[in-house]
Design an enzyme around this catalytic site. Structure first.
Site, PDB file in Angstrom:
ATOM      1  CG  HIS A 210      -0.139   0.129   2.520  1.00  0.00           C
ATOM      2  ND1 HIS A 210       0.375  -0.970   3.175  1.00  0.00           N
ATOM      3  CD2 HIS A 210       0.260   1.204   3.249  1.00  0.00           C
ATOM      4  CE1 HIS A 210       1.047  -0.580   4.244  1.00  0.00           C
ATOM      5  NE2 HIS A 210       1.002   0.748   4.316  1.00  0.00           N
TER       6      HIS A 210
ATOM      7  CG  HIS B  27       7.515   4.969   0.836  1.00  0.00           C
ATOM      8  ND1 HIS B  27       7.213   6.081   1.604  1.00  0.00           N
ATOM      9  CD2 HIS B  27       7.550   3.911   1.690  1.00  0.00           C
ATOM     10  CE1 HIS B  27       7.076   5.715   2.862  1.00  0.00           C
ATOM     11  NE2 HIS B  27       7.269   4.406   2.948  1.00  0.00           N
TER      12      HIS B  27
END
Length: 198
Positions: free
Chosen positions: A37, A120
């Site tokens: 995620h 990220h």
């Protein structure tokens, strides 16, 4: 108590590309593919009533869906690396969505995150990986990139305390307005028109 954060889910094709980055780094505990995620805002452990307030406030976010590309790899912790990640290409829509969620959290009294937002996807947590091992791993994968994918919603996730992150549970999801809804309504109206003409 679960730990809360807002995030973007990673679609299957992009997750598959990310999974190809696994391996080749001593001391890495690789994140399970289903737990990939992109965190928008870490909220932390909050009482139930605060979690409800956050969810209610996030109902007011109205942003368009947008394309996103994951590209490049990096590490956190220069002298003592503790994680490797895949980055996201610059996206004004992503920055705007994250900024709005940040403002909502601060208005509800959640302290500002001291770290600058750096989108990220964490690939692995590191234990006893040397800076040299990490540098070699990163240099061999520096040209990593996924095909662009459309971000159609953001979610409120929870995590239990565990080794290596996860399992993560989607507690609530908010759709982003955009082309998907318009495209499906266009298809519907075109098929209605063909039915009328028969």
């Amino acid at each position: 108590m679960p730990r809360l954060f807002t995030a973007l889910e990673i679609p299957r094709d992009a997750a598959l590309s990310l999974s190809l980055l696994r391996g080749g780094l001593p001391g890495a505990r690789w994140i399970d593919v289903e737990n990939y995620h992109l965190t928008l805002r870490f909220i932390g452990d909050v009482p139930g009533h605060v979690a409800d307030e956050i969810a209610n406030a996030l109902d007011r976010v109205h942003r368009p869906s947008f394309p996103l590309t994951l590209s490049g790899v990096g590490a956190f912790g220069q002298k003592k690396p503790h994680a490797v990640w895949a980055g996201a290409s610059a996206s004004p829509d992503l920055t705007a969505l994250q900024g709005e969620i940040e403002r909502i959290c601060q208005r509800l009294g959640i302290p500002a995150d001291p770290r600058k937002f750096m989108p990220h996807v964490t690939l692995a947590r590191l234990r006893n990986s040397t800076p040299l091992d990490v540098a070699q791993y990163l240099s061999a994968r520096g040209n990593f990139s996924t095909l662009p994918f459309r971000v159609g919603r953001f979610v409120l996730m929870s995590s239990r305390d565990s080794v290596g992150g996860g399992p993560y549970i989607v507690e609530e999801a908010w759709p982003l307005s955009g082309s998907d809804a318009r495209a499906s309504s266009r298809i519907a109206s075109a098929s209605d028109a063909s039915r009328i003409m028969r």
